[in-house]
Enzyme design. Structure first.
Site, PDB file in Angstrom:
ATOM      1  N   HIS A   1      -4.370  -1.724  -3.749  1.00 18.27           N
ATOM      2  CA  HIS A   1      -6.026  -2.619  -3.547  1.00 18.27           C
ATOM      3  C   HIS A   1      -7.197  -1.956  -4.982  1.00 18.27           C
ATOM      4  O   HIS A   1      -8.116  -1.177  -4.348  1.00 18.27           O
ATOM      5  CB  HIS A   1      -6.338  -1.683  -2.316  1.00 18.27           C
ATOM      6  CG  HIS A   1      -5.625  -1.148  -0.683  1.00 18.27           C
ATOM      7  ND1 HIS A   1      -5.105  -2.608  -0.863  1.00 18.27           N
ATOM      8  CD2 HIS A   1      -5.039  -0.858  -0.856  1.00 18.27           C
ATOM      9  CE1 HIS A   1      -4.107  -2.254   0.662  1.00 18.27           C
ATOM     10  NE2 HIS A   1      -3.759  -1.200   0.101  1.00 18.27           N
TER      11      HIS A   1
ATOM     12  N   SER B   1       0.637  -1.146  -0.173  1.00 17.46           N
ATOM     13  CA  SER B   1      -0.394  -0.028  -0.224  1.00 17.46           C
ATOM     14  C   SER B   1       0.792   0.594   0.104  1.00 17.46           C
ATOM     15  O   SER B   1       1.748   1.712  -0.962  1.00 17.46           O
ATOM     16  CB  SER B   1      -1.212  -0.289   1.063  1.00 17.46           C
ATOM     17  OG  SER B   1      -1.735   0.771   0.817  1.00 17.46           O
TER      18      SER B   1
END
Length: 246
Positions: free
Chosen positions: A170, A134
């Site tokens: 994501h 991330s």
């Protein structure tokens, strides 16, 4: 032991719940270790939790995950001060740097204040595998879509730029990321964007994307480009890694 050339594994994964511990390293973290080429001794992992404020409870979980995996893990804390005397030497002494997710904007500000941006570039050039999830993925690129400022996603375009692309993380679990990434590419903020579903990682040798890999079946990677009139998204099928060893 270091990788034979500058190597980055940028991911939207790497952790899962364990049977006897809160967190274990999934196949993407093990792949980062494989990319380093280490053998004949325990792999040395540097865990960097700047993006979540060096949260001690998560450092403890990473240490337990490393114990289960058979890795030696050193946390690099920058709050309230660096926890090692020689930050550069400590980073260079590891096989893999694993950067935790959280606020990429805060990560960048703190790293630059401590000169860690320059340290990471040297480590990359000298073959330490740079990896993370991330925020720990976006930081290596020119930028991407972030919730660092609040629930509404906003662009970040001043990341470290080791990789000359935008990065979408994501991609399948946060519905706002795809349209913002497309818009950023359409507007010319990035020449292209490389994106990952949860459980997928992108392997770079130098600045070249050489492979997409996954710890979860059915997930994808994506390359977003624009010809000036239209944005195109190409799906890249990842190679499914062997299941995590623990």
């Amino acid at each position: 032991m270091t990788a034979s050339e500058p190597t980055i594994l940028a991911t939207s994964g790497g952790h899962r719940a364990g049977a006897r511990s809160r967190v274990v390293f999934d196949a993407l973290v093990h792949h980062a270790v494989d990319l380093s080429g280490v053998h004949g001794r325990r792999p040395r992992i540097m865990y960097v939790g700047t993006a979540i404020g060096d949260a001690e409870h998560f450092t403890a979980r990473m240490a337990e995950a490393a114990r289960v995996a058979g890795f030696d893990l050193t946390p690099l804390h920058l709050f309230p001060m660096p926890n090692v005397e020689d930050v550069e030497g400590s980073v260079l002494d590891h096989d893999v740097v694993w950067v935790m997710g959280g606020s990429v904007v805060n990560l960048l500000a703190v790293w630059r204040a401590h000169g860690l941006d320059r340290v990471m570039r040297r480590a990359w050039q000298e073959g330490v595998v740079l990896s993370g999830v991330s925020a720990g993925s976006i930081c290596w690129f020119q930028g991407g879509a972030t919730d660092s400022f609040g629930p509404e996603l906003r662009p970040v375009t001043d990341s470290l730029g080791f990789l000359p692309y935008g990065n979408g993380v994501h991609y399948d679990s946060d519905e706002g990321r795809r349209p913002l990434i497309h818009q950023l590419v359409a507007d010319g903020a990035f020449p292209a964007a490389h994106c990952t579903d949860d459980g997928v990682g992108l392997v770079y040798r130098g600045t070249e994307l050489v492979e997409a890999v996954a710890e979860t079946a059915g997930k994808g990677a994506y390359i977003v480009t624009s010809d000036g009139a239209e944005v195109t998204e190409e799906r890249v099928e990842p190679r499914l890694l062997n299941p995590s060893r623990h």
